[in-house]
Design an enzyme around this catalytic site. Structure first.
Site, PDB file in Angstrom:
ATOM      1  N   ASP A 400       0.837  -1.193   0.000  1.00 42.87           N
ATOM      2  CA  ASP A 400       0.000   0.000   0.000  1.00 42.87           C
ATOM      3  C   ASP A 400       0.875   1.248   0.000  1.00 42.87           C
ATOM      4  O   ASP A 400       2.030   1.225   0.415  1.00 42.87           O
ATOM      5  CB  ASP A 400      -0.903  -0.015   1.238  1.00 42.87           C
ATOM      6  CG  ASP A 400      -2.220   0.702   1.014  1.00 42.87           C
ATOM      7  OD1 ASP A 400      -2.283   1.543   0.098  1.00 42.87           O
ATOM      8  OD2 ASP A 400      -3.185   0.423   1.749  1.00 42.87           O
ATOM      9  N   GLU A 403       3.143   5.127  -3.679  1.00 44.27           N
ATOM     10  CA  GLU A 403       3.450   6.333  -4.472  1.00 44.27           C
ATOM     11  C   GLU A 403       4.467   7.276  -3.815  1.00 44.27           C
ATOM     12  O   GLU A 403       5.149   7.959  -4.570  1.00 44.27           O
ATOM     13  CB  GLU A 403       2.160   7.077  -4.833  1.00 44.27           C
ATOM     14  CG  GLU A 403       1.332   7.591  -3.734  1.00 44.27           C
ATOM     15  CD  GLU A 403       0.385   6.547  -3.154  1.00 44.27           C
ATOM     16  OE1 GLU A 403      -0.288   6.910  -2.190  1.00 44.27           O
ATOM     17  OE2 GLU A 403       0.340   5.405  -3.616  1.00 44.27           O
ATOM     18  N   ASP A 473      -7.865   4.470  -3.863  1.00 46.94           N
ATOM     19  CA  ASP A 473      -9.061   4.626  -3.028  1.00 46.94           C
ATOM     20  C   ASP A 473     -10.114   5.490  -3.721  1.00 46.94           C
ATOM     21  O   ASP A 473     -10.421   6.615  -3.301  1.00 46.94           O
ATOM     22  CB  ASP A 473      -8.672   5.255  -1.685  1.00 46.94           C
ATOM     23  CG  ASP A 473      -7.683   4.401  -0.913  1.00 46.94           C
ATOM     24  OD1 ASP A 473      -7.554   3.206  -1.222  1.00 46.94           O
ATOM     25  OD2 ASP A 473      -7.020   4.936   0.004  1.00 46.94           O
TER      26      ASP A 473
END
Length: 797
Positions: A400, A403, A473
């Site tokens: 997760d 980035e 998300d």
């Protein structure tokens, strides 16, 4: 003095032509000095050319983070005609204007593909955290109606990426790849990792990057979209195979709060008889936020990590687990990395050390991202991951925030020093480096288990690291559902074949009543139908649980629709797994935009709500509500939708067997349990057994569906399902060929071998017709049953 000598050493003067521009032939192309710009043309392959530019005397050839290919010996010729220098290989001709310094590209037939804009290369002095460098840009000229694709996962709902400006800085829901490809059969990779702006308007198409020691881009010609993707994979790395079980159904939510709850979900699916292969454990199994990403089961609700993993495995399921790119100040990783300068001083998630919501900023978490550009930092990351989780038998990684999350932005954050320079300089390559670190280390440890990484961000080349990227998300809405289609297709057109989204959307902010909202239930069913035809089928989200039993019970419309498509996914596993082999062996793609197979059909080039799964199945997701309005559900009237059938082939309705000609828009009924699917004429589909998990039953009696109307073929691929022995040749293929004129099916000799391979099997042959009983009809017409022992068989209709 040295600078003057270095330039003169490669100059050839053309005074007799009346200008002072010069060039020198090199082993891979030419170098030139034009208008105070050093320029180099390098052939990397007959169909790939690299262009380098920098201010005079500063020609700089960096070590690429994305490109793994070394230049291969390529034959080319050089010819000058007036002001133009032509450097011609077998597949690409590069024309360099010796007065203006512009470059243009043609294919081997001399057809113009792309040209740089005059005065389109710019270098602007830039102070990068005390280092003198440049901001760089290059502009190009495209044809007015030329469609282009790529740029990564963009949440803009566009198929063709013309007429827009995109600020490319990795974030939660937009994953950027500085690459596009054209319907004309070429691609362009802008090899720069700093914040970049892509612009396309009537004046130019350009990439402009905040930091760059030089302009550095690769032009490739493949002739079509598949060919361009093959070039990009040749340049940046091939895609390895995933285990078979990764293509089954996955259940997740934000978040299961105990190991008993997580195991209980798998048990419930088994009790209901609904197939499932994977369960995902989200964050905080490690405890509080000061222990963020400790990679250990420190939360008291997870008292026995080994038992947790074993319990899932005993249920014939697999588990992947959440790991992040940042660490809390009380973790061992933080304490080892911090003194070595391996943490970045910038705001990230979580913002508070407390787990309550909203974040209490009076107690900052102190969590910091690590520096994945540093090889020692990647070693430390794996050391704790291996010891804390991989040693327990965890099956894969949910990486997760790769980035990574960048919150409370300060301009000075970009001055953070990484192992490779400022964070600004390498910003967009962060996911590539952190995902690559895990892949490389696991491959070093074992070849018995294929690497499987689910990650939230990506950059060029990430396909080589065993990663499936999800779109972040996203907030649930019908518009968001449509954007996931184009996002996945454009991402695949960048050469990165594995994509998925949170089925149902992550946040439910638009649905006040959550699962009690009829429109959300309809949206979820339609999103799941789309997800059944993505490379990974994974349900996940916040605000409300998404397990099938949250949507009612058997006999309820939405529940039944969900169950139907999970079962359909499993029936298609032989097709899906064989398609994944085609990705690895032949540089193909699973999700295919219509331009990939129907580039000659102008009506197909910008379709943003249809795609092919593999080369046989046309998928037409439903992207608007039909059966819910004003908080009420009404299934009494079946609604219809319009579908475009690409021209150049006939299409067979998957559900009814009805044959239709391509090149037309049709109206198709779409009850809640039907997402329109069409099979290309000439296709051969292998249909697997009804199972509860991917490897429950052998494929010893596959149904082979023949869709008449054209010649066609299909290669069934099989191996051991979860190791890297296939890289050593341990696999088998069986090729099926349909001759439409003779009405014969040829099953060729089996090729290859592997431990556990079926020596004898049956194939149940079904020639699909409108009255033959196919799709979800339980009454199927089996035309012939073939005993197959590995030798050629010919079946006559």
């Amino acid at each position: 003095m040295k600078k003057i000598i270095s330039i003169l050493s490669f100059l050839v003067l053309f005074a007799f032509l009346g200008f002072s521009q010069t060039y020198q032939k090199t082993n891979s192309g030419v170098k030139a000095l034009i208008n105070s710009v050093d320029l180099e043309i390098q052939f990397y392959a007959p169909n790939i050319v690299r262009i380098l530019k920098s201010p005079e005397g500063d020609l700089y050839s960096k070590e690429s983070l994305s490109v793994v290919k070394m230049p291969e010996k390529t034959s080319f010729t050089i010819k000058q005609k007036g002001d133009d220098l032509f450097v011609k290989g077998n597949d690409i001709e590069v024309a360099l204007n010796l007065k203006k310094g512009t470059v243009s590209f043609r294919n081997g037939k001399g057809q113009l593909l792309l040209t740089e804009k005059e005065s389109g290369a710019t270098f602007t002095d830039f102070n990068d955290a005390g280092v003198k460098t440049y901001s760089v840009a290059q502009s190009y000229v495209l044809e007015k109606d030329e469609t282009i694709y790529g740029l990564g996962i963009l949440q803009n709902g566009k198929m063709s990426q013309r007429n827009q400006e995109v600020e490319m800085i990795q974030n939660n829901t937009w994953d950027f790849v500085t690459f596009f490809q054209s319907v004309k059969g070429y691609g362009l990779f802008w090899d720069n990792y700093s914040p970049t702006t892509f612009t396309d308007n009537t004046e130019k198409t350009s990439f402009a990057s905040e930091v760059g020691d030089c302009i550095d881009y690769y032009f490739m010609y493949g002739g079509n979209a598949d060919g361009v993707i093959a070039c990009m994979r040749d340049l940046t790395g091939q895609a390895p195979m995933f285990p078979l079980w990764t293509f089954g159904y996955w259940q997740s939510k934000e978040r299961y709060k105990s190991q008993d709850e997580t195991v209980g979900v798998v048990k419930k699916y088994r009790e209901l008889g609904v197939p499932i292969d994977g369960i995902i454990q989200d964050w905080q199994y490690w405890g509080g936020n000061y222990l963020w990403n400790a990679m250990e089961f420190l939360n008291t609700e997870f008292p026995d990590g080994q038992k947790f993993v074993d319990d899932v495995h005993r249920l014939n399921a697999h588990m992947i687990i959440s790991i992040w790119s940042s660490f809390g100040p009380q973790t061992k990783q933080y304490r080892e990395m911090n003194p070595k300068g391996m943490l970045l001083d910038m705001g990230t998630w979580p913002q508070s050390g407390l787990t309550s919501w909203p974040p209490n900023r009076e107690y900052p978490s102190g969590v910091k991202p690590y520096d994945p550009y540093n090889p020692e930092a990647r070693d430390i990351y794996w050391k704790y991951l291996n010891k804390g989780l991989f040693s327990l038998g965890i099956d894969g990684w949910w990486m997760d925030s790769t980035e990574p999350d960048h919150l409370d932005f300060r301009p000075s954050d970009m001055d953070n020093q990484t192992y490779l320079g400022s964070f600004r300089k390498v910003r967009n390559a962060y996911p590539l480096m952190t995902v690559g670190g895990v892949y490389d280390h696991q491959r070093e440890v074992t070849s018995d288990k294929r690497v499987f990484i689910l990650t939230r961000s990506a950059f060029a080349g990430q396909q080589r690291y065993g990663a499936n990227t999800w779109s972040g998300d996203v907030v649930a809405s019908w518009e968001a559902l449509q954007a996931q289609i184009t996002g996945g297709l454009n991402f695949s057109l960048c050469g990165i074949p594995y994509y998925n989204s949170d089925i149902g959307g992550f946040f439910l902010w638009n649905f006040r009543r959550k699962l009690d909202d009829p429109e959300y239930r309809e949206l979820y069913a339609r999103w799941l139908q789309f997800g059944a035809f993505c490379p990974m089928m994974r349900s996940h989200g916040a605000d409300a649980p998404r397990e099938i039993y949250q949507f009612g019970k058997k006999g309820d419309k939405v529940y039944d629709a969900i169950e139907k498509y999970i079962n359909l996914r499993y029936s298609l596993l032989p097709y899906i797994y064989s398609t994944s082999w085609d990705v690895t062996a032949n540089q193909s793609s699973m999700m295919r935009a219509l331009v990939m197979d129907f580039a000659a059909d102008k009506n197909a080039l910008d379709v943003n709500d249809e795609f092919m799964l593999g080369k046989s199945i046309l998928v037409c997701p439903v992207i608007e509500p039909m059966y819910s309005k004003d908080m009420k559900e009404d299934f009494s009237t079946v609604k219809s939708m319009e579908i475009y059938l690409p021209e150049g082939t006939s299409w067979i309705d998957f559900w009814t067997g009805k044959k239709l000609e391509g090149g037309q828009t049709i109206s198709r009924e779409a009850p809640i349990d039907i997402m329109p699917l069409y099979v290309k004429a000439g296709s051969i589909l292998p249909i697997g057994p009804k199972v509860q998990y991917a490897e429950e039953k052998k494929w010893d009696n596959l149904e082979i569906r023949i869709y008449e109307g054209a010649d066609g073929g299909f290669t069934l691929y099989e191996d051991e399902n979860d190791n890297y022995n296939y890289e050593k040749g341990a696999y088998s293929t069986i090729t099926f060929q349909w001759n439409n004129a003779k009405k014969t099916l040829t099953i060729d000799d089996r090729k290859g071998d592997f431990p556990g391979m079926l020596k004898d099997r049956k194939f149940s042959i079904v020639f699909v017709s409108e009255d033959g009983g196919i799709g979800d009809d339980p009454v199927k017409k089996i035309d012939q049953v073939i005993d197959y022992k590995g030798k050629k068989v010919i079946v006559k209709l």
